[in-house]
Design an enzyme around this catalytic site. Sequence first.
Site, short mmCIF file in Angstrom:
data_model
loop_
_atom_site.label_atom_id
_atom_site.label_comp_id
_atom_site.label_asym_id
_atom_site.label_seq_id
_atom_site.Cartn_x
_atom_site.Cartn_y
_atom_site.Cartn_z
N SER A 87 -3.97 -9.74 0.09
CA SER A 87 -2.79 -8.97 0.14
C SER A 87 -2.12 -8.92 -0.86
O SER A 87 -1.27 -7.95 -1.24
CB SER A 87 -2.24 -8.85 1.52
OG SER A 87 -1.61 -10.38 1.44
N HIS A 140 -5.92 -4.52 4.49
CA HIS A 140 -5.88 -3.58 3.27
C HIS A 140 -7.10 -3.06 2.91
O HIS A 140 -7.35 -2.18 1.85
CB HIS A 140 -5.31 -4.65 2.03
CG HIS A 140 -4.10 -5.19 2.51
ND1 HIS A 140 -3.00 -4.27 2.10
CD2 HIS A 140 -3.49 -6.30 3.01
CE1 HIS A 140 -1.77 -5.20 2.38
NE2 HIS A 140 -2.23 -6.14 3.19
N LYS A 167 -1.25 0.35 7.43
CA LYS A 167 -1.42 0.73 6.14
C LYS A 167 -2.13 1.96 6.25
O LYS A 167 -1.59 3.10 6.47
CB LYS A 167 -2.23 -0.29 5.53
CG LYS A 167 -1.47 -1.60 5.82
CD LYS A 167 -2.04 -3.05 5.19
CE LYS A 167 -1.31 -4.09 5.89
NZ LYS A 167 -0.07 -4.22 5.74
N1 PMP Z 1 -3.34 -9.33 7.68
C1 PMP Z 1 -2.97 -9.00 6.45
C2 PMP Z 1 -4.02 -9.46 5.61
C3 PMP Z 1 -1.87 -8.32 5.96
O1 PMP Z 1 -1.42 -8.33 4.80
C4 PMP Z 1 -0.76 -8.11 7.24
C5 PMP Z 1 0.46 -7.20 6.86
N2 PMP Z 1 0.93 -7.23 5.55
C6 PMP Z 1 -1.34 -8.35 8.20
C7 PMP Z 1 -2.15 -9.15 8.74
C8 PMP Z 1 -0.06 -7.96 9.43
O2 PMP Z 1 -0.22 -6.79 9.76
P1 PMP Z 1 1.08 -5.95 10.63
O3 PMP Z 1 1.87 -5.80 9.64
O4 PMP Z 1 0.35 -4.77 11.22
O5 PMP Z 1 1.41 -6.92 11.66
#
Ligand code: PMP
Length: 392
Positions: free
Chosen positions: A165, A193, A224
């Site tokens: 990420s 992502h 996203k």
């Molecule tokens: N997994 C990854 C790889 C993420 O980047 C994120 C959020 N940036 C999440 C899980 C968590 O998702 P959420 O924002 O829906 O809680």
Amino acid sequence: MASGLYPYFRPIESEQGATVMMDGKDVIMMGSNNYLGLTNHPEVKKAAQKAIDQYGTGCAGSRFLNGTLAVHQECEEVLADFMGTEAALVFSTGFMTNQGVIAHLVPREGVLLLDRLDHASIIDAARLSFGKTIKFNHSDMADLEKKLRVQKNKTKLIVVDGVFSMEGDLAPLPDIVHLADKYGADVIVDDAHAVGVIGPGGQGTASHFSVKDRILGTIGTFSKSFASIGGFFAGPEDVVHYLKHHSRALIFSASPPPANMAAVIKAVEIIRREPQRIDRVWELTNYLKKALLAEEFAIGKPESPIIPVYVGDDMTVFRACMMLQEEGVFVNPVISPAVPPHHALIRLSLMSTLTEKQLDYAVEKLVKVGKALGFVGIQPPEGVEVAKPERA
Ligand code: PMP
């Protein structure tokens, strides 16, 4: 921190579009995860409004008891179909999905093997598991094999981000599933992502690498490409059934509101109807990569619409973000522990609704700020591979 340098909790006064309003001024949004530009799509907004009219604003309970609405089940059917899996299960956030899935899939004597750069929600999920957690070096298959080899006769689950990420690189899934087969492990991919962006039709990294049938399941988020909030697990029916009756994050927390489910259903419909959105975000990604490389920024090896610009130390990143905002460009600062110490970076992420002209403007301002702060022409941190501009 010195005033004017704090780059967090900056309020946005508008929709999350290609430009956003901040302090009454238009700023180009180069830091959103709204990859396909759907959070402010009129049809998505209308679908969410209609769901409020039909169901109200909340569910007043968990999925397990009174909080399952027909729209949750419809959303799960749509997701399973989109991901090409037997079933899907919806949670209230992506963070909770990782907690509610990973924490429950290995027994006390089992082992979770995590990439060192896995998302915080995976790391926290592992802390909640009764199994033992072992980390392997980022995408280092020799290290993963070394760690798998010694865990004989144990339940083993490998969990990786499909797209990392902060760095934007892809997990080497073909090698990971090969090792998983060799040592009798399962694999779960957090494709937060990747869904909507990578693989045929946006089905994710396992599809992209043609290994979908060799992983146990995919975790995704709605925050996203899917223009909402919430998360999901997509995988076999029996695993979903097990999670429905064991997952604490699912059973003991309220279900996501109906408007959010309706937004996801509509977003998936639009993604299927308008695949050109995916092509467009890739076109822009390759355009920006090329422009940044031409200006000699250290951009590592991004393989997704996340492009890290390495800057060096934390204070320089903070300064850069605030100077760029002054210049009309919003970017996100990333420092340790989200990345290893001394790997501080500006995280650029692209939306299909941006234009080349906006990217040119952003690069011009990045050059101006980068020259003033000395991060143009620097080497990426040791161990970080260098980019080649092409579509994943
Ligand atoms: N997994 C990854 C790889 C993420 O980047 C994120 C959020 N940036 C999440 C899980 C968590 O998702 P959420 O924002 O829906 O809680």
